[in-house]
Design an enzyme around this catalytic site. Structure first.
Site, PDB file in Angstrom:
ATOM      1  N   VAL A   5     -13.991   6.849 -14.121  1.00 50.78           N
ATOM      2  CA  VAL A   5     -14.112   5.581 -14.861  1.00 50.78           C
ATOM      3  C   VAL A   5     -13.918   4.429 -13.883  1.00 50.78           C
ATOM      4  O   VAL A   5     -12.956   4.404 -13.117  1.00 50.78           O
ATOM      5  CB  VAL A   5     -13.033   5.459 -15.965  1.00 50.78           C
ATOM      6  CG1 VAL A   5     -13.213   4.156 -16.743  1.00 50.78           C
ATOM      7  CG2 VAL A   5     -13.077   6.643 -16.912  1.00 50.78           C
ATOM      8  N   LYS A  12     -17.778  12.052 -15.146  1.00 44.38           N
ATOM      9  CA  LYS A  12     -17.255  11.567 -16.442  1.00 44.38           C
ATOM     10  C   LYS A  12     -17.777  12.381 -17.609  1.00 44.38           C
ATOM     11  O   LYS A  12     -17.117  12.519 -18.633  1.00 44.38           O
ATOM     12  CB  LYS A  12     -17.576  10.087 -16.634  1.00 44.38           C
ATOM     13  CG  LYS A  12     -19.039   9.740 -16.531  1.00 44.38           C
ATOM     14  CD  LYS A  12     -19.284   8.899 -15.330  1.00 44.38           C
ATOM     15  CE  LYS A  12     -20.767   8.794 -15.046  1.00 44.38           C
ATOM     16  NZ  LYS A  12     -21.093   8.069 -13.851  1.00 44.38           N
ATOM     17  N   ARG A  56     -29.685  21.969  -1.455  1.00 39.72           N
ATOM     18  CA  ARG A  56     -30.686  21.351  -0.582  1.00 39.72           C
ATOM     19  C   ARG A  56     -30.311  21.538   0.888  1.00 39.72           C
ATOM     20  O   ARG A  56     -29.164  21.842   1.205  1.00 39.72           O
ATOM     21  CB  ARG A  56     -30.797  19.856  -0.899  1.00 39.72           C
ATOM     22  CG  ARG A  56     -31.295  19.564  -2.298  1.00 39.72           C
ATOM     23  CD  ARG A  56     -31.075  18.132  -2.685  1.00 39.72           C
ATOM     24  NE  ARG A  56     -29.652  17.803  -2.781  1.00 39.72           N
ATOM     25  CZ  ARG A  56     -29.173  16.600  -3.079  1.00 39.72           C
ATOM     26  NH1 ARG A  56     -29.998  15.605  -3.314  1.00 39.72           N
ATOM     27  NH2 ARG A  56     -27.866  16.379  -3.146  1.00 39.72           N
ATOM     28  N   LYS A 107     -16.990   7.121 -20.596  1.00 36.21           N
ATOM     29  CA  LYS A 107     -15.853   6.502 -19.909  1.00 36.21           C
ATOM     30  C   LYS A 107     -14.829   5.998 -20.929  1.00 36.21           C
ATOM     31  O   LYS A 107     -13.621   6.123 -20.726  1.00 36.21           O
ATOM     32  CB  LYS A 107     -16.347   5.368 -19.009  1.00 36.21           C
ATOM     33  CG  LYS A 107     -17.201   5.892 -17.841  1.00 36.21           C
ATOM     34  CD  LYS A 107     -17.938   4.765 -17.159  1.00 36.21           C
ATOM     35  CE  LYS A 107     -18.758   5.258 -15.973  1.00 36.21           C
ATOM     36  NZ  LYS A 107     -19.703   4.244 -15.497  1.00 36.21           N
ATOM     37  N   GLY A 110     -21.283   3.052  -7.123  1.00 36.04           N
ATOM     38  CA  GLY A 110     -21.692   2.951  -5.722  1.00 36.04           C
ATOM     39  C   GLY A 110     -20.999   3.994  -4.860  1.00 36.04           C
ATOM     40  O   GLY A 110     -19.954   4.530  -5.212  1.00 36.04           O
ATOM     41  N   GLU A 124      -9.735  10.121 -11.171  1.00 39.00           N
ATOM     42  CA  GLU A 124      -9.674   8.653 -11.032  1.00 39.00           C
ATOM     43  C   GLU A 124     -11.072   8.055 -10.869  1.00 39.00           C
ATOM     44  O   GLU A 124     -11.340   6.933 -11.326  1.00 39.00           O
ATOM     45  CB  GLU A 124      -8.795   8.309  -9.816  1.00 39.00           C
ATOM     46  CG  GLU A 124      -8.465   6.848  -9.637  1.00 39.00           C
ATOM     47  CD  GLU A 124      -7.660   6.258 -10.795  1.00 39.00           C
ATOM     48  OE1 GLU A 124      -6.491   6.601 -10.936  1.00 39.00           O
ATOM     49  OE2 GLU A 124      -8.238   5.436 -11.557  1.00 39.00           O
ATOM     50  N   GLY A 131     -31.854   0.820  -6.902  1.00 37.34           N
ATOM     51  CA  GLY A 131     -31.185   2.120  -6.930  1.00 37.34           C
ATOM     52  C   GLY A 131     -29.987   2.163  -7.861  1.00 37.34           C
ATOM     53  O   GLY A 131     -29.229   3.129  -7.852  1.00 37.34           O
ATOM     54  N   PHE A 172     -23.744  16.995  -2.512  1.00 40.11           N
ATOM     55  CA  PHE A 172     -23.879  16.077  -1.371  1.00 40.11           C
ATOM     56  C   PHE A 172     -24.885  14.970  -1.716  1.00 40.11           C
ATOM     57  O   PHE A 172     -25.760  14.636  -0.950  1.00 40.11           O
ATOM     58  CB  PHE A 172     -24.304  16.850  -0.110  1.00 40.11           C
ATOM     59  CG  PHE A 172     -24.024  16.110   1.167  1.00 40.11           C
ATOM     60  CD1 PHE A 172     -22.720  15.785   1.543  1.00 40.11           C
ATOM     61  CD2 PHE A 172     -25.071  15.731   2.010  1.00 40.11           C
ATOM     62  CE1 PHE A 172     -22.471  15.108   2.738  1.00 40.11           C
ATOM     63  CE2 PHE A 172     -24.817  15.052   3.214  1.00 40.11           C
ATOM     64  CZ  PHE A 172     -23.518  14.745   3.578  1.00 40.11           C
TER      65      PHE A 172
HETATM   66  N1  HSE Z   1     -24.609   4.779 -13.709  1.00 39.23           N
HETATM   67  C1  HSE Z   1     -23.240   4.384 -13.655  1.00 39.23           C
HETATM   68  C2  HSE Z   1     -23.135   2.868 -13.757  1.00 39.23           C
HETATM   69  C3  HSE Z   1     -22.654   4.881 -12.370  1.00 39.23           C
HETATM   70  O1  HSE Z   1     -24.159   2.178 -13.634  1.00 39.23           O
HETATM   71  O2  HSE Z   1     -22.053   2.357 -14.002  1.00 39.23           O
HETATM   72  C4  HSE Z   1     -21.166   4.824 -12.272  1.00 39.23           C
HETATM   73  O3  HSE Z   1     -20.530   5.625 -13.212  1.00 39.23           O
END
Ligand code: HSE
Length: 416
Positions: free
Chosen positions: A129, A102, A46, A202, A299, A126, A184, A11
């Protein structure tokens, strides 16, 4: 008809996005799936006091494994240890698993697909990547008629954000990384992103799908963007290029070459204008030609969009293996060629203490026959940047080694 029950393992950002998106769009999701769906469990160690999904949390994986109502599980916990064990046990019982993980797909994809097939269920990835960009299904369904010659992609949002800040706002690598962390995008320990490992995983997934054999991350030459300086960004711009972290897999006459590294991308190539956290993947097939996939590569909701799409597909096809993927396990690395045997052009930046620019220029021209020297305002008399002709990379290295002793190779970046 009975409700198809789902579980979500993890989560965090993607897991909470998956649950929230599911309930936000439940009506259209059920319509498209052709059946009623619900999330019965959310697995996380958690506590989430005040969460509207309070009644669904469990800390015990066995609750999911032993519940015969659970038909589809979203594994969005990441990592290879528990995720690998749980995924194998679920698939072995005929429960479909969908994932954004991935690392797990790149390491154990062939094995997990085999287990899914043997148990008439599905392992779908899906979201692993390109976040929300549809790329896995296009590769093995819509473009299945093609022989692929090349896949080139910006596969990591964090590094693309950092490079964009360096190019457009003249931030140093460290400043841009700090900004990415504040927003972030980058983790506290950003090495998986900035050293190229995330993009490598990927690329392995895309390459395995396109070429039919598991390409393990250790086969792929991987270097990140830590060494890129504003000098390089500026030289590249003067020559008509943008620096991007590119995952590239090519099927050449003598075999497959796979690399993840920064490259100079011509401004005429659409990948050069993919900025911020966006990803883009250019697939080249013998029938379709070039095909570009572009969108949000990371995201909460973009990734959840792909996870929930897979949940719908898995629920719709319960009890039936739907992705007869051409993805075999591979032993050894015989079908991957050493990357330095591939032909490439190189951008090089050189410093010398004792030679002036003119004598350095003639020395370099003698070595390569012809090179493009890159003009740049206010550069030191003792520094030169240039682009070599296209030749086998090991041959370029040999020639660079012949430069007089007081010349120092400050930077070498491949062109796309
Ligand atoms: N840390 C990865 C990026 C997250 O910045 O693309 C998505 O896979």
């Amino acid at each position: 008809m009975a409700v198809t029950q789902i579980a979500v393992m993890g989560f965090g950002v993607v897991g909470s996005g998956t649950v929230e998106l599911f309930y936000q769009n439940k009506d259209v999701i059920e319509k498209r799936c052709g059946r009623e769906l619900d999330i019965k469990y959310i697995l996380d160690l958690r506590d989430f006091p005040g969460s509207p999904f309070q009644d669904k949390f469990t800390k015990n994986f066995d609750d999911i494994l032993n519940d015969p109502e659970i038909k589809v599980v979203a594994e969005v916990m990441g990592g290879k240890t528990f995720a690998y064990d749980y995924t194998k046990r679920l698939l072995s019982k005929g429960v479909s698993v969908v994932t954004s993980n991935k690392e797990l797909v790149a390491t154990h994809g062939a094995e997990l697909l085999k287990i899914a097939k043997a148990n008439n269920c599905n392992y779908l990835f899906e979201a692993s990547v390109g976040g929300g960009i549809p790329i896995i299904r296009p590769l093995h369904q819509c473009l299945a008629a093609n022989r692929f010659s090349r896949i080139a992609g910006i596969l990591n949002g964090t590094t693309n954000y950092i490079l964009t800040k360096m190019i457009y706002d003249q931030r140093s690598f460290d400043q841009a990384l700090a900004q990415a962390q504040q927003l972030g995008y980058a983790e506290k320990d950003p090495s998986a992103d900035v050293d190229g490992h995330d993009a490598t995983r990927k690329l392995c997934i895309l390459g395995s799908l396109a070429f039919g054999k598991h390409i393990y991350p250790e086969y792929v030459h991987c270097s990140g963007i830590r060494e890129i300086t504003l000098d390089d960004v500026e030289y590249a711009e003067s020559a008509g290029y943008a620096i991007k972290l590119i995952g590239l897999i090519e099927n050449t006459e003598t075999g497959i070459v796979a690399t993840v590294c920064p490259r100079l991308v011509s401004v005429n190539n659409p990948l050069s204008s993919v900025n911020d956290v966006y990803n883009a993947i250019m697939v080249t097939g013998d029938a379709v030609g070039d095909c570009l996939f572009y969108g949000r590569g990371a995201g909460k909701f973009p990734t959840a969009s792909a996870v929930v799409g897979d949940i719908i597909d898995a629920a719709k096809h319960e009890g039936r293996d739907i992705i007869s993927l051409n993805w075999e396990e591979s032993e050894g690395r015989d079908f991957i060629r050493p990357y330095k045997t591939a032909e490439v052009s190189i951008y090089a930046r050189i410093r010398t203490e004792n030679q002036d620019a003119d004598s350095l220029k003639s020395e370099i021209t003698n070595l390569f026959g012809y090179v493009d020297f890159i003009p740049r305002k206010q550069r030191s008399q003792h520094e030169l940047a240039f682009i070599t002709p296209t030749m086998v990379e090991s041959e370029i290295d040999e020639r660079l080694k012949k430069l007089t002793e007081d010349c120092k190779l400050m930077k070498k970046i491949r062109l796309l």
